[in-house]
Design a protein around this motif. Structure first.
Motif, PDB file in Angstrom:
ATOM      1  N   SER A 150       0.849  -1.198   0.000  1.00  0.00           N
ATOM      2  CA  SER A 150       0.000   0.000   0.000  1.00  0.00           C
ATOM      3  C   SER A 150       0.877   1.238   0.000  1.00  0.00           C
ATOM      4  CB  SER A 150      -0.924   0.017   1.224  1.00  0.00           C
ATOM      5  OG  SER A 150      -0.169   0.120   2.420  1.00  0.00           O
ATOM      6  N   LEU A 151       0.267   2.356  -0.384  1.00  0.00           N
ATOM      7  CA  LEU A 151       0.973   3.637  -0.381  1.00  0.00           C
ATOM      8  C   LEU A 151       0.075   4.707   0.223  1.00  0.00           C
ATOM      9  CD1 LEU A 151       3.441   5.346  -1.266  1.00  0.00           C
ATOM     10  CD2 LEU A 151       2.220   5.789  -3.410  1.00  0.00           C
ATOM     11  N   TYR A 152       0.638   5.459   1.147  1.00  0.00           N
ATOM     12  CA  TYR A 152      -0.011   6.640   1.724  1.00  0.00           C
ATOM     13  C   TYR A 152       0.726   7.859   1.182  1.00  0.00           C
ATOM     14  CZ  TYR A 152      -0.850  10.326   5.141  1.00  0.00           C
ATOM     15  OH  TYR A 152      -1.155  11.516   5.747  1.00  0.00           O
ATOM     16  N   PRO A 153      -0.009   8.921   0.809  1.00  0.00           N
ATOM     17  CA  PRO A 153      -1.463   9.103   0.876  1.00  0.00           C
ATOM     18  C   PRO A 153      -2.166   8.563  -0.370  1.00  0.00           C
ATOM     19  CG  PRO A 153      -0.441  11.129   0.124  1.00  0.00           C
ATOM     20  CD  PRO A 153       0.691  10.178   0.410  1.00  0.00           C
ATOM     21  N   ASP A 154      -3.454   8.344  -0.220  1.00  0.00           N
ATOM     22  CA  ASP A 154      -4.310   7.991  -1.342  1.00  0.00           C
ATOM     23  C   ASP A 154      -4.715   9.296  -2.030  1.00  0.00           C
ATOM     24  OD1 ASP A 154      -6.403   7.321  -3.053  1.00  0.00           O
ATOM     25  OD2 ASP A 154      -7.280   5.873  -1.668  1.00  0.00           O
ATOM     26  N   CYS A 155      -4.344   9.439  -3.304  1.00  0.00           N
ATOM     27  CA  CYS A 155      -4.614  10.684  -4.028  1.00  0.00           C
ATOM     28  C   CYS A 155      -5.884  10.627  -4.864  1.00  0.00           C
ATOM     29  CB  CYS A 155      -3.431  11.022  -4.946  1.00  0.00           C
ATOM     30  SG  CYS A 155      -1.887  11.311  -4.086  1.00  0.00           S
ATOM     31  N   ARG A 201       5.560  23.705 -10.357  1.00  0.00           N
ATOM     32  CA  ARG A 201       5.351  22.344  -9.865  1.00  0.00           C
ATOM     33  C   ARG A 201       5.552  21.333 -10.997  1.00  0.00           C
ATOM     34  NH1 ARG A 201       2.315  21.330  -5.499  1.00  0.00           N
ATOM     35  NH2 ARG A 201       1.162  23.263  -5.842  1.00  0.00           N
ATOM     36  N   PRO A 202       6.355  20.284 -10.779  1.00  0.00           N
ATOM     37  CA  PRO A 202       6.483  19.236 -11.797  1.00  0.00           C
ATOM     38  C   PRO A 202       5.147  18.526 -11.991  1.00  0.00           C
ATOM     39  CG  PRO A 202       8.229  19.088 -10.152  1.00  0.00           C
ATOM     40  CD  PRO A 202       7.214  20.051  -9.624  1.00  0.00           C
ATOM     41  N   LEU A 203       4.986  17.894 -13.124  1.00  0.00           N
ATOM     42  CA  LEU A 203       3.755  17.178 -13.435  1.00  0.00           C
ATOM     43  C   LEU A 203       4.064  15.741 -13.806  1.00  0.00           C
ATOM     44  CD1 LEU A 203       1.908  19.836 -15.644  1.00  0.00           C
ATOM     45  CD2 LEU A 203       1.543  19.359 -13.211  1.00  0.00           C
ATOM     46  N   CYS A 204       3.196  14.821 -13.370  1.00  0.00           N
ATOM     47  CA  CYS A 204       3.297  13.428 -13.775  1.00  0.00           C
ATOM     48  C   CYS A 204       2.237  13.160 -14.844  1.00  0.00           C
ATOM     49  CB  CYS A 204       3.114  12.497 -12.580  1.00  0.00           C
ATOM     50  SG  CYS A 204       1.445  12.525 -11.856  1.00  0.00           S
ATOM     51  N   PHE A 213      -1.744  17.288  -5.660  1.00  0.00           N
ATOM     52  CA  PHE A 213      -0.622  18.106  -5.205  1.00  0.00           C
ATOM     53  C   PHE A 213      -0.948  19.593  -5.319  1.00  0.00           C
ATOM     54  CE2 PHE A 213       1.698  14.274  -5.021  1.00  0.00           C
ATOM     55  CZ  PHE A 213       2.929  14.512  -4.427  1.00  0.00           C
ATOM     56  N   ALA A 214      -1.588  19.989  -6.413  1.00  0.00           N
ATOM     57  CA  ALA A 214      -1.935  21.393  -6.602  1.00  0.00           C
ATOM     58  C   ALA A 214      -2.918  21.865  -5.533  1.00  0.00           C
ATOM     59  CB  ALA A 214      -2.517  21.600  -7.994  1.00  0.00           C
ATOM     60  N   ARG A 215      -3.805  20.979  -5.126  1.00  0.00           N
ATOM     61  CA  ARG A 215      -4.841  21.336  -4.156  1.00  0.00           C
ATOM     62  C   ARG A 215      -4.315  21.371  -2.730  1.00  0.00           C
ATOM     63  NH1 ARG A 215      -7.826  17.581  -5.505  1.00  0.00           N
ATOM     64  NH2 ARG A 215      -7.544  16.069  -3.827  1.00  0.00           N
ATOM     65  N   THR A 216      -3.353  20.517  -2.407  1.00  0.00           N
ATOM     66  CA  THR A 216      -2.964  20.350  -1.004  1.00  0.00           C
ATOM     67  C   THR A 216      -1.633  20.980  -0.618  1.00  0.00           C
ATOM     68  OG1 THR A 216      -1.919  18.206  -1.459  1.00  0.00           O
ATOM     69  CG2 THR A 216      -4.254  18.186  -0.855  1.00  0.00           C
ATOM     70  N   ALA A 217      -0.672  21.043  -1.552  1.00  0.00           N
ATOM     71  CA  ALA A 217       0.690  21.454  -1.188  1.00  0.00           C
ATOM     72  C   ALA A 217       1.067  22.789  -1.823  1.00  0.00           C
ATOM     73  CB  ALA A 217       1.689  20.373  -1.604  1.00  0.00           C
ATOM     74  N   VAL A 223       4.886  16.567   0.590  1.00  0.00           N
ATOM     75  CA  VAL A 223       3.938  15.483   0.833  1.00  0.00           C
ATOM     76  C   VAL A 223       4.715  14.274   1.334  1.00  0.00           C
ATOM     77  CG1 VAL A 223       2.246  13.923  -0.204  1.00  0.00           C
ATOM     78  CG2 VAL A 223       2.330  16.321  -0.912  1.00  0.00           C
ATOM     79  N   LEU A 224       4.337  13.768   2.494  1.00  0.00           N
ATOM     80  CA  LEU A 224       4.954  12.573   3.048  1.00  0.00           C
ATOM     81  C   LEU A 224       4.369  11.341   2.366  1.00  0.00           C
ATOM     82  CD1 LEU A 224       6.698  11.107   5.216  1.00  0.00           C
ATOM     83  CD2 LEU A 224       4.649  11.149   6.681  1.00  0.00           C
ATOM     84  N   CYS A 225       5.222  10.536   1.765  1.00  0.00           N
ATOM     85  CA  CYS A 225       4.796   9.298   1.117  1.00  0.00           C
ATOM     86  C   CYS A 225       5.344   8.120   1.922  1.00  0.00           C
ATOM     87  CB  CYS A 225       5.321   9.215  -0.312  1.00  0.00           C
ATOM     88  SG  CYS A 225       4.822  10.573  -1.375  1.00  0.00           S
TER      89      CYS A 225
END
Length: 254
Positions: A150-155, A201-204, A213-217, A223-225
């Motif tokens: 699993s990976l946190y956070p769920d985006c 901001r880089p983009l994936c 990322f745009a909304r939260t950071a 962002v802690l992963c």
């Protein structure tokens, strides 16, 4: 180890601080990465943050075989949570602008894990890093194809898992003491220096992750992963995936 393919060659070497990270090697590393990433304020970053290398247990460096310059770096160290669980903390990950879609980054991860010499029995189940780059999160998310991981956070927009949020709070307190952390988003506020390291901001390739990322950071946030292998079987599958990456670049490692 020599990486060949995807339009580029690079040699991978390992440095084990503090003994192998001499002042001369550190300046070579800083100068190379600064030149390799001209769009970022790398000189300002390294004026403030040499600890990302000095506190690491292992630094894997991608070297341009023609110029001898450092063009990428991946560093990590092992930390321990209050409950005793081991955590592999990725302290930094950089690759030159022209190498981002080549084999260099993938093979750096494989060679790094190869050099750690860990087995599925003793590999930390948790891998954590802090990032402002959605591409990094997407790269980690690729390994959740392994069953049980699993990976946190769920985006995705769904509520975060309560147990993963609680664990993320513990991880954030260990890695970023004193900085505000929002477990609902994974954002550690104001930890990124310089705040304007990224001109934009880089983009994936995943619009949902970019939007998250745009909304939260904000600039200066990270962002802690937290990747959780979950089980010994999943750790073994993860090691196999990393070793397969390293095998694509098998050769001599200094």
């Amino acid at each position: 180890m020599t990486v060949t393919g995807d339009r580029t060659d690079a040699e991978l070497i390992h440095l084990r601080p503090p003994g192998e990270l001499t002042a001369q090697r550190e300046e070579w590393l800083v100068d190379g990465l600064t030149a390799a990433l001209p769009a970022l304020r790398m000189r300002e970053l390294f004026a403030l943050r040499r600890d990302m290398f000095r506190s690491a247990g292992l630094v894997t460096v991608a070297v341009d075989p023609t110029t001898g310059a450092a063009v990428g770096a991946l560093a990590s160290r092992t930390d321990r949570l209050p409950d005793g669980a081991e955590l592999l903390h990725v302290t930094t990950q950089f690759v030159a602008e022209g190498l981002r879609h080549t084999a260099v980054l993938r093979s750096s991860w494989g060679a790094h894990f190869d050099a750690l010499g860990r087995t599925a029995e003793d590999l930390p189940r948790l891998i954590a890093l802090k990032t402002y780059n959605p591409v990094v999160l997407c790269g980690m998310r690729a390994f959740t194809r392994i069953p049980g991981t699993s990976l946190y956070p769920d985006c995705s927009g769904a509520p975060q898992d309560a147990a993963r949020m609680a664990r993320a709070e513990t991880v954030a307190a260990l890695l970023s003491p004193g900085h505000p952390f929002d477990p609902g988003t994974g954002v550690i506020s104001g930890i990124g220096v310089p705040a304007d390291l990224y001109p934009e901001r880089p983009l994936c390739r995943d619009a949902t992750v970019n939007a998250y990322f745009a909304r939260t950071a904000r600039p200066g946030d990270r962002v802690l992963c937290v990747f959780d292998a979950g089980s010994r079987a999943a750790s073994l599958a993860l090691l196999r995936a990393f070793h397969a990456s390293a095998a694509t670049a098998r050769g001599a490692v200094r």
